[in-house]
Design a protein around this motif. Structure first.
Motif, short mmCIF file in Angstrom:
data_model
loop_
_atom_site.label_atom_id
_atom_site.label_comp_id
_atom_site.label_asym_id
_atom_site.label_seq_id
_atom_site.Cartn_x
_atom_site.Cartn_y
_atom_site.Cartn_z
N ASP A 38 5.82 -43.41 52.25
CA ASP A 38 5.69 -44.88 52.36
C ASP A 38 4.53 -45.26 53.27
OD1 ASP A 38 7.79 -45.34 50.63
OD2 ASP A 38 9.28 -45.39 52.24
N LYS A 39 4.19 -44.43 54.25
CA LYS A 39 3.07 -44.71 55.14
C LYS A 39 1.73 -44.62 54.39
CE LYS A 39 5.14 -43.50 59.52
NZ LYS A 39 4.91 -44.65 60.36
N LEU A 40 1.75 -44.00 53.20
CA LEU A 40 0.53 -43.82 52.42
C LEU A 40 0.29 -44.94 51.41
CD1 LEU A 40 0.83 -39.99 51.86
CD2 LEU A 40 -0.41 -41.21 53.65
N GLY A 61 -3.56 -44.93 43.39
CA GLY A 61 -2.73 -44.88 44.58
C GLY A 61 -1.25 -44.70 44.29
N ALA A 62 -0.71 -45.44 43.33
CA ALA A 62 0.73 -45.35 43.03
C ALA A 62 1.12 -43.95 42.56
CB ALA A 62 1.11 -46.40 41.99
N ASP A 66 3.45 -41.36 44.68
CA ASP A 66 4.66 -40.87 44.03
C ASP A 66 4.71 -39.34 44.05
OD1 ASP A 66 7.11 -41.39 42.52
OD2 ASP A 66 6.05 -40.48 40.83
N TYR A 67 3.58 -38.70 43.75
CA TYR A 67 3.52 -37.24 43.80
C TYR A 67 3.79 -36.74 45.22
CZ TYR A 67 1.79 -32.48 43.69
OH TYR A 67 1.70 -31.11 43.82
N ALA A 73 9.36 -34.01 50.01
CA ALA A 73 10.78 -33.69 49.94
C ALA A 73 11.02 -32.23 49.56
CB ALA A 73 11.47 -34.61 48.92
N ASN A 74 9.94 -31.50 49.30
CA ASN A 74 10.04 -30.12 48.82
C ASN A 74 10.16 -29.14 49.97
OD1 ASN A 74 8.44 -27.46 48.05
ND2 ASN A 74 9.35 -28.29 46.19
#
Length: 155
Positions: A38-40, A61-62, A66-67, A73-74
């Motif tokens: 979210d900071k990105l 950007g989106a 998302d990636y 989270a990995n």
């Protein structure tokens, strides 16, 4: 992070641009350090191109954020730890374009299917461009890991 370079120092830009560049680079650093995609949001332009060291390519950007949300989270990615603080160099190419090159070393990152990358010797290059709004956004970002194999013996 060293905010100076061979072509022009950050302080060669107006204070408002310096602040906007610092805001973008700080958000990038914090996003990666805190694993918070979210900071990105608002760091990459809508037409930005992005390629990681493993050949994954994203556009806009989106799609990039998302990636990165999935990457952050990995558990394989998160097993890696910085060996030392990143070393960065910023070069003002024009009043609207800057380059930021960064070198970092990561140890212990896990691999899909098992195993571990003992040490990643990673180099990245970012192109930031001043937007009409006054923001400085990343329009291109590429990561590369140094390869220990050699195909050329020249110096």
């Amino acid at each position: 992070m060293a905010l100076e370079g061979d072509f022009g120092d950050l302080d060669s830009l107006p204070q408002s641009d310096q602040d906007a560049v610092t805001k973008t680079l700080t958000a990038l650093l914090e996003g990666f350090q805190q694993r918070d995609a979210d900071k990105l949001t608002g760091v990459y332009s809508s037409a930005a191109d992005w390629v990681n060291a493993f050949g994954t390519s994203k556009r806009g950007g989106a799609e990039i954020v998302d990636y990165l949300r999935g990457l952050f989270a990995n558990e394989n990615f998160n097993a890696g730890a910085l060996k030392a603080p990143p070393e960065s160099n910023l070069r003002v190419l024009t009043p609207e374009v800057i380059l930021v090159s960064t070198h970092l070393q990561v140890e212990g990152q896990k691999l899909v299917g098992g195993g571990e990358i003992h040490e990643r010797n990673n180099f990245s290059l970012r192109v930031l461009q001043r937007q009409k709004s006054g923001e400085w956004l990343i329009v291109s970002e590429m990561y590369n890991d140094a390869n220990r194999e050699s195909t050329y013996e020249g110096s």
